[in-house]
Design an enzyme around this catalytic site. Sequence first.
Site, PDB file in Angstrom:
ATOM      1  CB  THR A   1      34.560  44.272  37.954  1.00 18.57           C
ATOM      2  OG1 THR A   1      35.989  44.211  38.018  1.00 18.57           O
ATOM      3  CG2 THR A   1      33.977  42.925  37.709  1.00 18.57           C
ATOM      4  CG  ASP A   2      34.442  50.506  40.209  1.00 19.60           C
ATOM      5  OD1 ASP A   2      35.687  50.598  40.246  1.00 19.60           O
ATOM      6  OD2 ASP A   2      33.693  51.457  40.467  1.00 19.60           O
ATOM      7  CD1 TRP A   3      41.344  47.813  40.524  1.00 20.15           C
ATOM      8  CD2 TRP A   3      39.831  48.252  38.948  1.00 20.15           C
ATOM      9  NE1 TRP A   3      41.986  47.813  39.304  1.00 20.15           N
ATOM     10  CE2 TRP A   3      41.082  48.074  38.315  1.00 20.15           C
ATOM     11  CE3 TRP A   3      38.726  48.508  38.141  1.00 20.15           C
ATOM     12  CZ2 TRP A   3      41.272  48.171  36.939  1.00 20.15           C
ATOM     13  CZ3 TRP A   3      38.905  48.608  36.759  1.00 20.15           C
ATOM     14  CH2 TRP A   3      40.158  48.443  36.171  1.00 20.15           C
TER      15      TRP A   3
END
Length: 730
Positions: A256-258
Amino acid sequence: MKKVILLAMICLGTWTSKAQYSEKEIEAKIDSILPLLTLKEKVAMCHAQSKFSSPGVSRLGIPEVWMSDGPHGVRAEISWDSWNYAGWTNDSITAFPALTCLAASFNDSLSYAYGVAVGEEARYREKDILLGPGVNIYRTPMNGRNFEYMGEDPYLASRLVVPYIKGVQKNGVAACVKHYALNNQERWRDHINVEVSDRALYEIYLPAFKAAVEEGEAWSIMGAYNQFRGQHCCHNEILLNNILKNDWGFDGVVVTDWGGAHDTKESALHGLDIEMGTGTNGLTYSKVNAYENYYLAGPFLEMLENKEVEESIVDDKVRRILRLIYRTSLNPNRPLGSVNTTAHHEVARKVAQEGIVLLKNKEDIFPIKDETEITIAVIGENATRMMTRGGGSSELKPQFEVSPLEGIKARYKNAKITYAMGYASGAPAYARVNPSPYDADSLKSIAIDVAKKADLVLFVGGLNKNHHQDCEGGDRKIYNLPFGQEALIDELYAVNKNLGVVMVSGNAVAMPWLSKTKGLIQAWYLGSMTGHALADVVSGDVNPSGKLPFSFPKKLEDNGAYAFGEISYPGDSIMQEYKEDILVGYRWHDTKKIAPEFAFGYGLSYTDFSISNIQSDQSIYAANEAITVSFDVKNEGGITGAEVVQVYTGKIKSKVPRALKELKGYQKLAIASGASQPGTVTINVSDLAYYDDSISEWVVEPGDYYLYVGNASNNITKKIRISISKKSRS
């Protein structure tokens, strides 16, 4: 227990002296490890344990996975459980030029050298995943994160991303290609739902990602924050399962992106492998370990234990993670890495030199000679401002950063160099208002006085990495230059007509002041060696050869994303429709006959080139053949330089809407003064296909096409008419 550990160590290959595992051996080892893992251990591997790491299984000797932001250098060490910097004294690195600069080089081999160098630094810092490169398409000049990407053209981005990935992964460090997909603005990025046609998706926004997977063999992919067709991209059935893992055969890890995960079941079923950065309250599962609150943590384990999700789902995720670990930290042939070496500094300088674009050079104001009788007034905050700070996750902590002013002073030993700040922007921060201790009128007054006394004025301005400029987390507010720079340029011109401008930015800007400058250089964000590289070009030690990787519209309304109202950009805060469809960048300008300020592929030189003897090897091609375009390039000036010959194609009387022309090949040739050099560009007929969304297939339309050969999208030397037959040649 000891027998289990011993078996695990043998399975992991800890004691082997083998130089390298084959893919078959890795899969066999993974098969032997999976039965040894408990369900809880499997789930733990699928989510973060800190800001930038995910856990291994110490019981079995499975190492953690450590990540770091990129792609322009390895970010300073972040604290275990907060966004504060850890305060290390040994995490300084080389800052490489932003990827817009790399794209402007049109140099595939230089992209490989860039990847090798940044990969060596990531390896030295003991990182397993480098979060980059970024290949989102430059759709609008207002996107705050455009500077991290490779421009508006899917072919150019595809060509350059592959060697970058191979260079990074040569070091046993996984490249993590981002942000997959359609993350083309920062405004409302965490929730905006993007609607785009299948044609535009496949023809414009996916090709660079596809090349990264199929040709670059990337080991990891980062999902995007936004939604696509009602699902978040970090757990998106269409993008991750159907296209990435099924159609393209991606065998790596989706990260994931954060904070990009939003649902446990979707995260489990729709292609996500490692969840990072999710905000938690630390209450639901554990007050001590908030990471148990992640969607792929405690809730995921419950679903598995309750048989709501098959164990094969988590096994696939763990298999991918173990595969990545074998390619990185358990790779017995993994090199040691290095940081801040002379070789890395040279790569950074070379990329900067080749990426700098000369846009205007009236009366040959550039190059500027180093003469004792000349006074050069350098004006502008960007001449001294550190550009590795700010910008969001791409912020770096370089061992050093040579400013433009420092580089010019170091190069010019004879000329007198004076300086005035001219304007001020405030600290690089996410604050909406960055107060400056300077008085704007006083700064301007001092700058005008300095300019009056100079023989030549070099204004170094543009954007920076403040919020709402070239910065993550927010798009730009205005297309014009900020901080009173336009008024300052007007007043500088009023007192000194010998005015050249160096534009530091990762985005196009409005240029109502262009007629008041004799010269204009697009300098990007150039990293550690900024000042030296810029001085190399300004002085003429290096002949500029960069070409623009995106179009510069004269006004914002000339950009395709702005032609259909707010629903097209920025959207209504919930929904957004890419109504310009496939006509992105120069495709829009060409097809709609809207002249840009500066065109895609454009860039001047200190010498003159001619392209001649342009021809194709045939006039009629079968569907399974390749088109070879040959040409000669002559350097007709007095300075050695490099030219980029670009080949575009366009369908004549197509049955479907198409762009007037599309880039399908290029070659960069370095040529000595007075010399000629032959060149060739090869294009597969299959690359002329369009995506037919009625049958979900690529289709090569038979009939007549033009080959456009030139050195910019709007500067075509010759058109060649060819025909494509319906049949393959046996």
